[in-house]
Design an enzyme around this catalytic site. Structure first.
Site, PDB file in Angstrom:
ATOM      1  N   ASN A   1      -6.856  48.248 -21.000  1.00  0.00           N
ATOM      2  CA  ASN A   1      -6.516  49.417 -20.175  1.00  0.00           C
ATOM      3  C   ASN A   1      -5.038  49.485 -19.811  1.00  0.00           C
ATOM      4  OD1 ASN A   1      -9.667  49.008 -18.499  1.00  0.00           O
ATOM      5  ND2 ASN A   1      -9.200  50.382 -20.182  1.00  0.00           N
TER       6      ASN A   1
ATOM      7  N   ARG B   1     -18.880  45.131 -26.265  1.00  0.00           N
ATOM      8  CA  ARG B   1     -19.983  45.369 -25.346  1.00  0.00           C
ATOM      9  C   ARG B   1     -21.241  45.735 -26.126  1.00  0.00           C
ATOM     10  NH1 ARG B   1     -16.505  49.287 -21.460  1.00  0.00           N
ATOM     11  NH2 ARG B   1     -15.806  49.941 -23.546  1.00  0.00           N
TER      12      ARG B   1
END
Length: 339
Positions: free
Chosen positions: A79, A209
């Site tokens: 991020n 994920r």
């Protein structure tokens, strides 16, 4: 204190915005944020993510991470973390010079250089945390953000960086470019694109994920292709990689749909082109997954991960526009001529 407390949480990523003008950096708001940034710089020199840098400086016993009390994402390039804080401090130093801003930037640079794998990639989290965090992370342009900042260091955009560190940054960029080229997926002898993350040893695409399956990815691959096109005087390997990626994008575009992060996919005649975020390895079929990790071939079967994730992207549109100009200067090597 038996247990550390969380850092102040903020949902959006920290970044230098257009509203942060030179005049703004000369004001008190910038200085206050910088004090908080300094306080949350981790012992390794990087920063964690989702920490509210507009809040008060870090207190004794407070974590460097905001989402739980465990030692996670301390520190990370996810991020835009670490690179954004470094850019902020460099801009602030230009407006109101202070050795503390410069020292913190150089410590952050040391973190990025130390975190690079020998093969040229970067993990999402360093020191290594285990699991998918250790993969070479192209997801959300994590590696690209590091490479861009190191390129700025190499060019001398930050005059206060010692010459030795500039030399190390230049070498790191070269290794990173080698990793990008080596990790481009080749299928049946043809160069295609990249995965969201790649195994740190084999460089094969790998999962992250539960709903981020090992795959080819259109979104991040567009950014990698644009980076390769930005290289001055590209060698034959770079030229072949760019042409291969462009061919793959043109062969796998999707028409007849619009896509919105918040509302999902909608059929509309004449819309597009779009690309799926993920394509199945070996077949190039678009794939999707709910949180259970089961591979799906139909977007309409998504439920618990249907919204709030970028399942489609139009990022290759801009990359292909740039490619048309770039290709005129860098003809396709004979070995990659399309059949």
């Amino acid at each position: 204190q038996a247990k550390m407390t969380r850092a102040p949480f903020v949902s959006e990523s920290f970044e230098v915005t257009k509203a942060m003008t030179d005049e703004w950096f000369r004001g008190d708001s910038a200085r206050v944020i910088a004090e908080t940034i300094l306080s949350f710089q981790t012992p390794s020199g990087g920063w964690s993510k989702h920490v509210d840098m507009r809040a008060a400086p870090r207190k004794p016993g407070q974590s460097f991470f905001s989402e739980n009390e465990s030692w996670q994402y301390i520190a990370t390039i996810d991020n835009g973390s670490t690179t954004s804080e470094m850019r902020f401090l460099a801009r602030l130093d230009r407006a109101r010079p202070d050795a503390r801003w410069r020292d913190a930037f150089v410590r952050g640079l040391g973190y990025l250089l130390a975190a690079q794998f020998p093969n040229g990639g970067w993990p999402q989290v360093y020191p290594l945390q285990g699991g998918y965090h250790d993969a070479v992370t192209y997801n959300d342009d994590a590696v690209l953000e590091v490479v861009r900042l190191l390129g700025e260091v190499e060019r001398g955009d930050y005059a206060f960086v010692p010459a030795a560190d500039r030399t190390r940054a230049a070498a790191a960029v070269q290794r990173a470019t080698g990793c990008i080229l080596a990790s481009q997926v080749v299928t049946d002898g043809r160069r295609t694109v990249w995965g969201q993350q790649h195994d740190p040893l084999t460089l094969a695409p790998t999962h992250a994920r539960s709903y981020e399956l090992a795959s080819l990815t259109a979104k991040e691959s567009a950014g990698l292709m644009r980076y390769l096109m930005s290289i001055p005087d590209p060698d034959a390997r770079v030229v072949a990689a760019v042409h291969g990626a462009a061919d793959w994008f043109r062969a796998h575009s999707i028409s007849g749909y619009t896509y919105d992060f918040a509302t999902g996919r909608h059929a509309r005649e004449g819309a597009g082109p779009l690309w799926a975020r993920m394509y199945e390895l070996g077949t190039d079929r678009p794939i999707f997954s709910n949180r259970n990790g089961v591979k799906l071939y139909d977007y309409e079967q998504l439920n618990d991960r249907r919204l709030g994730y970028a399942w489609y992207t139009d990022e290759p549109v801009g990359a292909l526009r740039q490619y048309d100009r770039w290709a005129a200067k860098h003809p396709r090597p004979a070995s990659t001529t399309r059949r």
